[in-house]
Design a protein around this motif. Structure first.
Motif, PDB file in Angstrom:
ATOM      1  N   ALA A  29      -3.772   2.222   5.217  1.00 21.80           N
ATOM      2  CA  ALA A  29      -4.289   0.944   4.725  1.00 21.80           C
ATOM      3  C   ALA A  29      -3.763  -0.224   5.558  1.00 21.80           C
ATOM      4  O   ALA A  29      -4.510  -1.153   5.900  1.00 21.80           O
ATOM      5  N   SER A  33      -6.184  -2.587   8.030  1.00 24.00           N
ATOM      6  CA  SER A  33      -6.276  -4.019   7.727  1.00 24.00           C
ATOM      7  C   SER A  33      -5.584  -4.896   8.765  1.00 24.00           C
ATOM      8  O   SER A  33      -5.949  -6.055   8.953  1.00 24.00           O
ATOM      9  N   ASN A 380      -3.411  -9.967   7.759  1.00 22.51           N
ATOM     10  CA  ASN A 380      -4.378  -9.837   6.678  1.00 22.51           C
ATOM     11  C   ASN A 380      -3.725  -9.203   5.459  1.00 22.51           C
ATOM     12  O   ASN A 380      -2.830  -8.366   5.596  1.00 22.51           O
ATOM     13  N   PRO A 383      -5.180  -4.274   1.417  1.00 22.17           N
ATOM     14  CA  PRO A 383      -6.291  -4.045   0.486  1.00 22.17           C
ATOM     15  C   PRO A 383      -5.808  -3.475  -0.848  1.00 22.17           C
ATOM     16  O   PRO A 383      -4.703  -2.938  -0.950  1.00 22.17           O
ATOM     17  N   ASP A 387      -9.201   0.689  -2.306  1.00 20.01           N
ATOM     18  CA  ASP A 387      -9.845   0.551  -0.998  1.00 20.01           C
ATOM     19  C   ASP A 387      -9.031   1.176   0.134  1.00 20.01           C
ATOM     20  O   ASP A 387      -9.394   1.034   1.300  1.00 20.01           O
ATOM     21  N   TRP A 388      -7.934   1.831  -0.196  1.00 20.54           N
ATOM     22  CA  TRP A 388      -7.136   2.455   0.846  1.00 20.54           C
ATOM     23  C   TRP A 388      -7.895   3.632   1.448  1.00 20.54           C
ATOM     24  O   TRP A 388      -8.409   4.494   0.724  1.00 20.54           O
TER      25      TRP A 388
END
Length: 429
Positions: A29, A33, A380, A383, A387-388
């Motif tokens: 993740a 990101s 950023n 998440p 949403d990983w």
């Protein structure tokens, strides 16, 4: 509040044991990101879908992009992780134009003591994933395993120097004398060879064996006075890493993903705050860091009391005399002053500024590169858990040492299995 935070983290990342199975997905993740680069080590089980965690290296693209605008210096140090699964946090950092520590890369190692193989792997990751800059000064502890590794051909990309604090600690462990240890520190930190020799003679009078012990250490690795070319930029210690990331000690009873999350939050805050502060120049037009400007102002004031005498017809060599009648010689073309500040710290001293005033030259021509680009990249947010992404290239991980199939298990490095003989076997995962 702290107890509530621990409960929330445990609910998301699991407890200490279960968190290892979450770690690959959590790192995936962060990678998706924030373009984080990873290198894994794990001990495979008979079923290739499972393995026990050994270590992980990570670096953010934001740090990779900022480092070319930092000084060509990397300091490396370790922080003990003494929780249920003891290990080490390895940290590599640089320095920006403000002389503030700049985060580079990290690794978590599940070993009580570090071996030469571990350091070889860590330095190889830095070279492969972090920077290919030449002329880098690498400052570390005088650990024998590190010394062995940096002498190898693969590590010739760096000029090696010792952390003065670690040298003093090692000296004290051998000779148990506070005064001699203080002399070692003073000898290492002085700018002048003559003073370095003076302190070593004091140590020799107190203990001849201590002097012989110090003579075995190459002077350029220990002492600022012998730092030819100013490779260190005046940086003598690595313990600033512990001061910066010491908060990890507060999370020893939390999962490894939590330690990494705390580091991520810390980095994101540093980039945001430094970018905002550097973007607000005090007078709206300064192109140089406040750290440099403060030195310029201090030395500019001192330079007003200096007398300048030209020593050649070309306006290149000058004698500069201070109020207390101490004389120094400035060579403009070679960027050398006999006070040694210009050579060792890469910034002009008051004697150079006095010459600039005499010649009506702008002293800011010697300033450093703008530091705004160091922190230009944004971080950023992580998440939401739903949403990983799946970490398909890493097996399901279990706590270190789980179900080891032999006393010397093979390692998977960078997703590739390596047997104890060093020959590659099996496909990349």
């Amino acid at each position: 509040m702290w107890i509530a935070k621990k409960k929330a983290i445990t609910a998301i990342l699991g407890d200490l044991d279960n968190s290892f199975s979450v770690l690959p997905k959590f790192m995936a993740a962060l990678s998706s990101s924030n373009s984080m680069l990873l290198e894994w080590q794990y001990d495979p089980f008979p079923d290739p879908k499972d393995a026990s965690f050994h270590s992980v290296f990570w670096v953010f693209q934001q740090s990779i992009a900022g480092f070319p605008h930092c000084r060509p210096v990397i300091i490396v140090d370790t922080i003990n992780l003494s929780g249920k699964y003891p290990g080490k946090l390895l940290v590599a950092a640089g320095f920006d134009a403000e002389n503030k520590i700049f985060p580079l890369s990290f690794a978590i190692i599940t070993e009580g003591s570090l071996s030469a193989d571990t350091w070889r792997w860590f330095f190889a990751c830095i070279r492969k994933k972090v920077t290919q800059r030449e002329g880098i000064c690498l400052i570390t502890s005088p650990d024998p395993d590190i010394v062995t590794v940096v002498k190898e051909r693969e590590c010739q990309w760096a000029q090696h120097r010792f952390c003065l604090r670690h040298m003093c600690l090692k000296f004290y462990e051998v000779f148990h004398n506070n005064l001699m240890t203080e002399f070692v520190y003073k000898a290492g930190s002085t700018k002048y060879v003559s003073k370095f020799v003076k302190y070593l003679k004091k140590i020799e009078k107190m203990n001849l064996e201590a002097r012989k012990w110090l003579d075995k250490i190459p002077p350029h690795q220990l002492a600022l006075a012998y730092d030819d070319g100013g490779m260190r930029f005046g940086i003598m210690k690595t313990n600033t890493i512990f001061g910066t990331y010491g908060f990890i000690n507060k999370s020893l009873d939390l999962p490894i993903p939590t330690c990494i999350l705390l580091i991520f939050d810390h980095l994101a805050e540093i980039f945001k705050s430094q970018r905002g502060r550097l973007g607000e120049s005090p007078n709206g037009r300064d192109l140089y860091s406040k750290y440099v400007m403060d030195f310029f102002e201090e030395w500019k004031e001192a330079s007003r009391t200096h007398d300048v005498l030209p020593l050649d017809q070309r306006g290149n060599k000058f004698q500069v005399t201070e109020v207390r009648k101490t004389r120094f010689v400035v060579h403009r073309s070679d960027r050398v002053c006999t006070c040694r500040i210009w050579q060792l710290f890469k910034s002009p001293c008051s004697h150079v500024l006095a010459v600039c005033r005499r010649l009506n030259i702008d002293h800011l021509q010697y300033s450093t590169e703008s530091s705004l680009a160091v922190y230009a990249a944004d971080f950023n947010p992580l998440p939401g858990v739903s949403d990983w992404p799946e970490a398909s290239q890493v097996p399901r991980l279990f706590p270190p040492g789980s179900c080891q199939i032999s006393a010397q298990p093979s390692k998977v490095i960078g997703g590739q299995k390596r047997s104890n003989t060093g020959k590659n076997k099996g496909p990349k995962r």
